[in-house]
Design a protein around this motif. Structure first.
Motif, mmCIF file in Angstrom:
data_model
loop_
_atom_site.group_PDB
_atom_site.id
_atom_site.type_symbol
_atom_site.label_atom_id
_atom_site.label_comp_id
_atom_site.label_asym_id
_atom_site.label_seq_id
_atom_site.Cartn_x
_atom_site.Cartn_y
_atom_site.Cartn_z
ATOM 1 N N ARG A 143 10.210 -46.667 10.587
ATOM 2 C CA ARG A 143 10.741 -45.829 11.652
ATOM 3 C C ARG A 143 9.818 -44.674 12.018
ATOM 4 O O ARG A 143 9.805 -44.240 13.173
ATOM 5 C CB ARG A 143 12.101 -45.273 11.219
ATOM 6 N N VAL A 144 9.063 -44.175 11.045
ATOM 7 C CA VAL A 144 8.195 -43.037 11.353
ATOM 8 C C VAL A 144 7.063 -43.464 12.282
ATOM 9 O O VAL A 144 6.673 -42.733 13.190
ATOM 10 C CB VAL A 144 7.646 -42.399 10.063
ATOM 11 N N GLN A 145 6.516 -44.654 12.059
ATOM 12 C CA GLN A 145 5.498 -45.159 12.974
ATOM 13 C C GLN A 145 6.069 -45.266 14.391
ATOM 14 O O GLN A 145 5.408 -44.916 15.370
ATOM 15 C CB GLN A 145 5.003 -46.535 12.504
ATOM 16 N N ALA A 146 7.305 -45.740 14.491
ATOM 17 C CA ALA A 146 7.947 -45.845 15.803
ATOM 18 C C ALA A 146 8.158 -44.467 16.408
ATOM 19 O O ALA A 146 8.005 -44.269 17.621
ATOM 20 C CB ALA A 146 9.276 -46.585 15.673
ATOM 21 N N ALA B 6 4.793 -33.210 14.097
ATOM 22 C CA ALA B 6 4.645 -34.187 15.177
ATOM 23 C C ALA B 6 3.663 -33.681 16.233
ATOM 24 O O ALA B 6 2.814 -34.443 16.711
ATOM 25 C CB ALA B 6 6.002 -34.472 15.813
ATOM 26 N N ARG B 7 3.763 -32.403 16.583
ATOM 27 C CA ARG B 7 2.837 -31.855 17.583
ATOM 28 C C ARG B 7 1.399 -31.876 17.072
ATOM 29 O O ARG B 7 0.465 -32.143 17.823
ATOM 30 C CB ARG B 7 3.256 -30.435 17.961
ATOM 31 N N GLN B 8 1.226 -31.593 15.770
ATOM 32 C CA GLN B 8 -0.113 -31.634 15.196
ATOM 33 C C GLN B 8 -0.704 -33.034 15.274
ATOM 34 O O GLN B 8 -1.871 -33.222 15.618
ATOM 35 C CB GLN B 8 -0.088 -31.200 13.730
ATOM 36 N N VAL B 9 0.121 -34.023 14.939
ATOM 37 C CA VAL B 9 -0.361 -35.400 14.954
ATOM 38 C C VAL B 9 -0.811 -35.792 16.353
ATOM 39 O O VAL B 9 -1.887 -36.358 16.549
ATOM 40 C CB VAL B 9 0.737 -36.361 14.462
ATOM 41 N N ILE B 10 0.031 -35.464 17.338
ATOM 42 C CA ILE B 10 -0.313 -35.831 18.703
ATOM 43 C C ILE B 10 -1.534 -35.062 19.190
ATOM 44 O O ILE B 10 -2.396 -35.597 19.878
ATOM 45 C CB ILE B 10 0.881 -35.587 19.648
ATOM 46 N N TYR C 186 6.540 -40.215 20.462
ATOM 47 C CA TYR C 186 5.892 -38.952 20.833
ATOM 48 C C TYR C 186 4.678 -39.213 21.719
ATOM 49 O O TYR C 186 4.466 -38.535 22.725
ATOM 50 C CB TYR C 186 5.461 -38.196 19.580
ATOM 51 N N GLU C 187 3.865 -40.179 21.333
ATOM 52 C CA GLU C 187 2.653 -40.468 22.107
ATOM 53 C C GLU C 187 2.996 -40.859 23.542
ATOM 54 O O GLU C 187 2.294 -40.498 24.490
ATOM 55 C CB GLU C 187 1.854 -41.595 21.440
ATOM 56 N N ALA C 188 4.078 -41.626 23.691
ATOM 57 C CA ALA C 188 4.453 -42.108 25.018
ATOM 58 C C ALA C 188 5.232 -41.077 25.819
ATOM 59 O O ALA C 188 5.508 -41.273 26.998
ATOM 60 C CB ALA C 188 5.278 -43.395 24.887
ATOM 61 N N GLY C 189 5.605 -39.945 25.187
ATOM 62 C CA GLY C 189 6.334 -38.908 25.883
ATOM 63 C C GLY C 189 7.840 -39.104 25.924
ATOM 64 O O GLY C 189 8.548 -38.368 26.602
ATOM 65 N N LEU C 190 8.347 -40.092 25.186
ATOM 66 C CA LEU C 190 9.784 -40.350 25.203
ATOM 67 C C LEU C 190 10.573 -39.184 24.636
ATOM 68 O O LEU C 190 11.630 -38.828 25.160
ATOM 69 C CB LEU C 190 10.117 -41.602 24.388
ATOM 70 N N VAL C 191 10.095 -38.607 23.569
ATOM 71 C CA VAL C 191 10.843 -37.535 22.905
ATOM 72 C C VAL C 191 10.916 -36.309 23.790
ATOM 73 O O VAL C 191 11.973 -35.721 23.957
ATOM 74 C CB VAL C 191 10.208 -37.180 21.551
ATOM 75 N N GLU C 192 9.782 -35.937 24.397
ATOM 76 C CA GLU C 192 9.777 -34.764 25.273
ATOM 77 C C GLU C 192 10.709 -34.956 26.452
ATOM 78 O O GLU C 192 11.458 -34.058 26.819
ATOM 79 C CB GLU C 192 8.371 -34.462 25.773
#
Length: 221
Positions: free
Chosen positions: A202-205, A130-134, A210-216
């Motif tokens: 779900r993976v696209q979501a 996930a970090r690599q993708v972002i 991650y892009e929006a910072g929700l997970v962090e």
């Protein structure tokens, strides 16, 4: 029992992955394939719950196999096995319907968790993937983050909460446990989220979360 098909053109990798997943008494490897075409054929023959596919294989690679399986066996959940440096393929695999991405060199417990998550209807991304993708967003990252946040503005607070948990790879059952609701309620939330965001899976979501910072933000609580 979760029935798994494993596809990798390297016999030693297959043996190692098999040993890891079958250390869990609830997982059984029902077939092995040395290339993508064979993987597709064996999926049709054995109908596993989860197909673990390497990206780079002869005859048909993991991406092409994923796209083929989405058309002919959409009930089979596909997890892509990847290595560092191959994250440029992930966007394509997302569109092809992959439910998860795992690093071959990652923690073995992550592999088992990923199989369980996708078999249960969830999505799973190795945190490193996930970090690599972002990080590949590169130039325009701020604009992408702003665009992602704008898209999430369409969601209710509860839907954003569900999306944040989905982004960590949790299954519907796990999310239900975290939010103290029944699993059916979570399924309804997930369907609504995917519909509002125009997402295929779900993976696209999860990537959008991650892009929006929700997970962090969720992880920091």
């Amino acid at each position: 029992m979760i029935r798994v098909l494993l596809a990798d053109d390297e016999a030693m990798i297959r043996a190692g992955v098999r040993a890891i997943v079958e250390s869990d008494p609830d997982i059984e490897v029902v077939a092995e394939a040395a290339d993508g075409r064979e993987a597709v054929e064996l999926v049709l023959a054995h109908r596993p719950d989860v197909a673990l596919l390497d990206i780079r294989m002869p005859r048909m690679d993991g991406l092409a196999a994923t796209a083929e399986l989405r058309k002919i066996a959409p009930d089979v959940r596909v997890v892509i096995l990847t290595t560092f440096g191959e994250d440029e393929y992930i966007s394509q695999a997302l569109g092809d319907g992959a439910a998860g991405f795992l690093l071959k060199a990652g923690d073995p417990r992550e592999l088992i968790s990923g199989v369980h998550a996708v078999a249960d209807g969830g999505a799973y991304l190795s945190p490193q993937v996930a970090r690599q993708v972002i990080s590949r967003i590169g130039s325009g990252r701020a604009a992408r983050e702003a665009a992602a946040a704008e898209r999430l503005a369409e969601l209710t607070d509860r839907e954003r909460e569900v999306l944040a948990l989905l982004g960590t790879g949790l299954s519907n059952a796990d999310i239900a446990g975290r939010l103290f609701v029944v699993e059916g309620t979570v399924k309804s939330y997930v369907s609504a989220i995917l519909g509002r965001l125009g997402m295929k899976n779900r993976v696209q979501a999860a990537i959008l979360a991650y892009e929006a910072g929700l997970v962090e933000r969720d992880a920091d609580r």
